[in-house]
Scaffold this motif. Sequence first.
Motif, PDB file in Angstrom:
ATOM      1  N   UNK A 119       0.833  -1.198   0.000  1.00 43.79           N
ATOM      2  CA  UNK A 119       0.000   0.000   0.000  1.00 43.79           C
ATOM      3  C   UNK A 119       0.863   1.240   0.000  1.00 43.79           C
ATOM      4  N   UNK A 120       0.354   2.270  -0.637  1.00 40.68           N
ATOM      5  CA  UNK A 120       1.029   3.561  -0.639  1.00 40.68           C
ATOM      6  C   UNK A 120      -0.030   4.653  -0.577  1.00 40.68           C
ATOM      7  N   UNK A 121       0.289   5.737   0.096  1.00 39.18           N
ATOM      8  CA  UNK A 121      -0.606   6.889   0.200  1.00 39.18           C
ATOM      9  C   UNK A 121       0.141   8.115  -0.283  1.00 39.18           C
ATOM     10  N   UNK A 122      -0.536   8.905  -1.108  1.00 38.89           N
ATOM     11  CA  UNK A 122       0.034  10.168  -1.571  1.00 38.89           C
ATOM     12  C   UNK A 122      -1.040  11.238  -1.573  1.00 38.89           C
ATOM     13  N   UNK A 123      -0.617  12.460  -1.384  1.00 34.06           N
ATOM     14  CA  UNK A 123      -1.491  13.612  -1.554  1.00 34.06           C
ATOM     15  C   UNK A 123      -1.124  14.227  -2.892  1.00 34.06           C
ATOM     16  N   UNK A 124      -2.108  14.259  -3.798  1.00 33.12           N
ATOM     17  CA  UNK A 124      -1.875  14.741  -5.158  1.00 33.12           C
ATOM     18  C   UNK A 124      -2.625  16.050  -5.405  1.00 33.12           C
ATOM     19  N   UNK A 125      -2.131  16.814  -6.352  1.00 30.53           N
ATOM     20  CA  UNK A 125      -2.724  18.100  -6.712  1.00 30.53           C
ATOM     21  C   UNK A 125      -3.891  17.910  -7.667  1.00 30.53           C
TER      22      UNK A 125
ATOM     23  N   UNK B 218      -4.251 -14.701  -7.677  1.00 30.29           N
ATOM     24  CA  UNK B 218      -5.080 -13.588  -7.228  1.00 30.29           C
ATOM     25  C   UNK B 218      -4.412 -12.280  -7.621  1.00 30.29           C
ATOM     26  N   UNK B 219      -5.234 -11.298  -8.026  1.00 29.68           N
ATOM     27  CA  UNK B 219      -4.743  -9.963  -8.353  1.00 29.68           C
ATOM     28  C   UNK B 219      -5.860  -8.974  -8.096  1.00 29.68           C
ATOM     29  N   UNK B 220      -5.620  -8.023  -7.204  1.00 28.01           N
ATOM     30  CA  UNK B 220      -6.607  -6.991  -6.871  1.00 28.01           C
ATOM     31  C   UNK B 220      -5.896  -5.663  -6.674  1.00 28.01           C
ATOM     32  N   UNK B 221      -6.611  -4.601  -7.031  1.00 32.63           N
ATOM     33  CA  UNK B 221      -6.139  -3.256  -6.714  1.00 32.63           C
ATOM     34  C   UNK B 221      -7.301  -2.475  -6.104  1.00 32.63           C
ATOM     35  N   UNK B 222      -6.954  -1.529  -5.263  1.00 37.53           N
ATOM     36  CA  UNK B 222      -7.970  -0.630  -4.730  1.00 37.53           C
ATOM     37  C   UNK B 222      -7.390   0.769  -4.626  1.00 37.53           C
ATOM     38  N   UNK B 223      -8.150   1.709  -5.140  1.00 40.53           N
ATOM     39  CA  UNK B 223      -7.831   3.129  -5.065  1.00 40.53           C
ATOM     40  C   UNK B 223      -8.903   3.791  -4.215  1.00 40.53           C
ATOM     41  N   UNK B 224      -8.490   4.554  -3.209  1.00 36.66           N
ATOM     42  CA  UNK B 224      -9.436   5.325  -2.404  1.00 36.66           C
ATOM     43  C   UNK B 224      -9.056   6.797  -2.519  1.00 36.66           C
TER      44      UNK B 224
ATOM     45  N   UNK C 262      -7.431  22.140  -3.785  1.00 32.68           N
ATOM     46  CA  UNK C 262      -7.730  21.098  -4.767  1.00 32.68           C
ATOM     47  C   UNK C 262      -6.723  19.963  -4.672  1.00 32.68           C
ATOM     48  N   UNK C 263      -6.667  19.350  -3.516  1.00 34.55           N
ATOM     49  CA  UNK C 263      -5.756  18.228  -3.325  1.00 34.55           C
ATOM     50  C   UNK C 263      -6.548  17.017  -2.870  1.00 34.55           C
ATOM     51  N   UNK C 264      -5.983  15.860  -3.155  1.00 31.43           N
ATOM     52  CA  UNK C 264      -6.666  14.609  -2.848  1.00 31.43           C
ATOM     53  C   UNK C 264      -5.679  13.640  -2.223  1.00 31.43           C
ATOM     54  N   UNK C 265      -6.118  13.000  -1.166  1.00 33.23           N
ATOM     55  CA  UNK C 265      -5.340  11.923  -0.572  1.00 33.23           C
ATOM     56  C   UNK C 265      -5.726  10.639  -1.301  1.00 33.23           C
ATOM     57  N   UNK C 266      -4.738   9.978  -1.889  1.00 36.28           N
ATOM     58  CA  UNK C 266      -4.957   8.746  -2.638  1.00 36.28           C
ATOM     59  C   UNK C 266      -4.305   7.598  -1.876  1.00 36.28           C
ATOM     60  N   UNK C 267      -5.105   6.596  -1.558  1.00 31.40           N
ATOM     61  CA  UNK C 267      -4.609   5.368  -0.945  1.00 31.40           C
ATOM     62  C   UNK C 267      -4.699   4.280  -2.007  1.00 31.40           C
ATOM     63  N   UNK C 268      -3.558   3.698  -2.357  1.00 33.09           N
ATOM     64  CA  UNK C 268      -3.514   2.656  -3.380  1.00 33.09           C
ATOM     65  C   UNK C 268      -2.993   1.372  -2.762  1.00 33.09           C
ATOM     66  N   UNK C 269      -3.703   0.264  -2.998  1.00 33.60           N
ATOM     67  CA  UNK C 269      -3.291  -1.043  -2.500  1.00 33.60           C
ATOM     68  C   UNK C 269      -3.243  -2.035  -3.646  1.00 33.60           C
ATOM     69  N   UNK C 270      -2.169  -2.779  -3.701  1.00 38.44           N
ATOM     70  CA  UNK C 270      -1.970  -3.843  -4.673  1.00 38.44           C
ATOM     71  C   UNK C 270      -1.878  -5.150  -3.893  1.00 38.44           C
TER      72      UNK C 270
END
Length: 181
Positions: A31-37, A114-120, A128-136
């Motif tokens: 998992x990784x989390x980033x704040x994007x513009x 098995x292969x799954x991804x999730x973006x939150x 105008x920023x968004x916190x993105x949580x990505x899990x592989x």
Amino acid sequence: YFASPGNQMYKRQLLCFTRSFFGSTKPQAYSITRVLNGTPLQLYKIVSEVNNYKNFVPFVEDSFVSQRDEQQQPRKAGLKVGWKDITEKFECLLTCKENEKVHARSIELDLFHELETEWKFNPAASGDKCRVDFTLLYKFKNPIYDKLSFMFAPQVTNIMIGAFEGRLQQLKRQSNRLQKL
């Protein structure tokens, strides 16, 4: 959390499971989390429109949406991914909640068990920023691939989220050019 040179906030989290010599007994997750513009809506649109992945995601040779729900959100989509001599084509069932998340679970796999991804997507504290949580989450059928992949998961996850961040910047530049006309 740590700050990048562009002053973005990052959070890295590596989830490891008990492993045997020949691979993991459970799927591996990273998992990784980033704040994007960008806004949650902007990022949601980029992630949910799987048919455009072939235009900006590394290793994706083809991408398509084969089924949409009543609201025209993608429900079933597929990718053809290639790296060196390995090519995998698969379809995923998608769960899309506008502005919130995109979850993909593969339904046809030759290379993976098995292969799954999730973006939150969540609004960040400022503008105008968004916190993105990505899990592989994945598990290879071949135990050697499974073992080797453990070394590359962090890099692949960073490449993936970087591709979507690059696409966001590209679309913003295009929008700015159109507004100036």
